[in-house]
Design an enzyme around this catalytic site. Structure first.
Site, PDB file in Angstrom:
ATOM      1  CE  LYS A 125      -0.148   1.909   3.613  1.00 30.63           C
ATOM      2  NZ  LYS A 125      -0.073   2.531   4.932  1.00 30.63           N
ATOM      3  CB  SER A 133       8.431  -1.093   5.784  1.00 31.59           C
ATOM      4  OG  SER A 133       7.446  -1.767   5.045  1.00 31.59           O
ATOM      5  N   GLY A 188       2.254  -3.776   4.947  1.00 31.73           N
ATOM      6  CA  GLY A 188       2.478  -5.211   4.761  1.00 31.73           C
ATOM      7  C   GLY A 188       1.534  -6.054   5.609  1.00 31.73           C
ATOM      8  N   GLY A 189       1.534  -5.817   6.918  1.00 33.68           N
ATOM      9  CA  GLY A 189       0.697  -6.616   7.825  1.00 33.68           C
ATOM     10  C   GLY A 189      -0.783  -6.434   7.512  1.00 33.68           C
ATOM     11  CG  ASP A 217      -3.258   1.544   6.917  1.00 29.20           C
ATOM     12  OD1 ASP A 217      -3.999   2.546   6.817  1.00 29.20           O
ATOM     13  OD2 ASP A 217      -2.018   1.608   7.032  1.00 29.20           O
TER      14      ASP A 217
HETATM   15  O1  C5P Z   1      -4.657   0.475  13.525  1.00 29.60           O
HETATM   16  P1  C5P Z   1      -3.160   0.288  13.470  1.00 29.60           P
HETATM   17  O2  C5P Z   1      -2.698  -0.866  14.307  1.00 29.60           O
HETATM   18  O3  C5P Z   1      -2.617   0.269  12.092  1.00 29.60           O
HETATM   19  O4  C5P Z   1      -2.551   1.622  14.142  1.00 29.60           O
HETATM   20  C1  C5P Z   1      -1.328   1.629  14.845  1.00 29.60           C
HETATM   21  C2  C5P Z   1      -1.268   2.869  15.721  1.00 29.60           C
HETATM   22  O5  C5P Z   1      -1.175   4.046  14.900  1.00 29.60           O
HETATM   23  C3  C5P Z   1      -2.503   3.101  16.577  1.00 29.60           C
HETATM   24  O6  C5P Z   1      -2.409   2.413  17.790  1.00 29.60           O
HETATM   25  C4  C5P Z   1      -2.469   4.614  16.783  1.00 29.60           C
HETATM   26  O7  C5P Z   1      -1.538   4.950  17.785  1.00 29.60           O
HETATM   27  C5  C5P Z   1      -1.897   5.126  15.471  1.00 29.60           C
HETATM   28  N1  C5P Z   1      -2.942   5.561  14.523  1.00 29.60           N
HETATM   29  C6  C5P Z   1      -3.623   6.756  14.747  1.00 29.60           C
HETATM   30  N2  C5P Z   1      -4.590   7.168  13.856  1.00 29.60           N
HETATM   31  C7  C5P Z   1      -4.904   6.427  12.764  1.00 29.60           C
HETATM   32  C8  C5P Z   1      -4.199   5.211  12.498  1.00 29.60           C
HETATM   33  C9  C5P Z   1      -3.224   4.806  13.410  1.00 29.60           C
HETATM   34  O8  C5P Z   1      -3.367   7.462  15.736  1.00 29.60           O
HETATM   35  N3  C5P Z   1      -5.857   6.861  11.931  1.00 29.60           N
END
Ligand code: C5P
Length: 302
Positions: free
Chosen positions: A14, A106, A110-111, A145
């Site tokens: 992505k 990265s 990926g995940g 994501d």
């Molecule tokens: O949802 P994901 O595990 O990808 O997000 C990782 C971290 O990135 C979240 O715990 C949060 O701290 C931050 N994040 C955020 N706002 C978003 C996406 C991610 O603050 N829209």
């Protein structure tokens, strides 16, 4: 892609062409607006029926991951299995193999893309009549994501990642992805974010972009996470500079929370040439040339 023994699904990288961050919300996430595309540079998930749900890893970046219950592929499989059970649908145990070609942590999802590919693959294999809205909700519970990765097509993304509008005006381009093989934690980057441009999408024109007009338009946008990521990992400056100064590069920028940066190129030849020169100058970096991912495996709506 159909279900059955040995069924496979790609989990494409992505790329956030821009990423504008807004306010921190009550749920701890930030509102954002991002134009997302996918590249034909990908992990792959394969499944075969087996006696119990399990995960095997292969590929050059497999050593960066564990096969424990925290792995997003297994979490995705369990989440879908539990949706199926609670809705009275039958599932069967499978062994999933993740071919990990993309560097871990990265900024190229990926995940999340692995989780999305797993959901799409298992929906087909188990023939589940899951509605898109339910699948998006399962995806969102796994990561912000994952919903966009379920689409794997050009999309304007907003909210915390769950509001998706398809984008059809982008030109075809080639791109180069470069990662200096330093892992960056998304949560750490958001935590050190000080300046935010606001979660406003830039209006896209109604007519098809030419590649140069598109690069000029993109130049008016920003990735708000680049500045905090560069203060955590200053090598990102160097990566961006290597792309910007390569022949034919129209625009270069960091994707997601980094450290991967992308460069856009008008032809595939110019992208592959840039990739080989950057590899020569920085043999320890991960460098790949590719094209925009053409999503032919979109699942039919239930
Ligand atoms: O949802 P994901 O595990 O990808 O997000 C990782 C971290 O990135 C979240 O715990 C949060 O701290 C931050 N994040 C955020 N706002 C978003 C996406 C991610 O603050 N829209």
């Amino acid at each position: 892609m159909t279900g059955g023994a040995g069924a496979q699904r790609l989990a494409p990288a992505k790329v956030n062409l821009f990423l504008h961050v807004g306010d921190r919300r009550a749920d701890g996430y930030h509102d954002l607006a991002s134009l997302v595309i996918f590249a034909d540079i990908a992990d792959a998930i394969t499944l075969r029926p087996s006696k119990a749900l399990s995960l095997e890893l292969s590929g050059p970046h497999a050593s960066g991951l564990a096969v424990g219950p925290g792995n997003l592929v297994l979490k995705a499989a369990r989440a879908l299995e539990s949706w199926a059970t609670s809705h009275g649908h039958k599932t069967g145990p499978v062994t999933l193999t993740l071919e990990k070609n993309l560097p871990v942590a990265s900024g190229i999802g990926g995940g999340s893309s692995d989780a999305a590919a797993t959901l799409n693959l298992l929906c087909a294999h188990w023939a589940l009549p899951v509605h898109d809205d339910d699948l998006q909700a399962i995806g969102l519970s796994l990561g912000a994501d994952v919903p966009v990765c379920l689409r794997a097509a050009p999309t304007l993304m907003s909210g915390r990642g769950e509001i998706l509008s398809p984008v059809s005006v982008l030109p075809q381009f080639s791109l180069v992805l470069v990662n200096p093989l330093v892992a960056v934690s998304t949560a750490a980057v958001f935590a050190s974010l000080t300046a935010r441009s606001g979660a406003f999408p830039r209006d896209l024109p109604a007519k098809q972009f030419g590649i140069r007009d598109f690069a000029g338009w993109l130049d008016q946008t920003i990735n708000d996470l680049a500045s905090p990521a560069k203060s955590l990992q200053p090598v990102i400056w160097q990566v961006e500079k290597a792309l910007v100064s390569s022949d034919g590069c129209l625009v270069a920028r960091m994707s997601g929370s980094g450290a991967t940066c992308f460069g856009l190129y008008p032809t595939h030849d110019s992208a592959t040439r840039a990739a080989s020169l950057i590899t020569e100058a920085h043999p320890h970096w991960w460098v790949r040339a590719g094209r925009m991912f053409a999503n032919e495996g979109q699942r039919a709506p239930a």
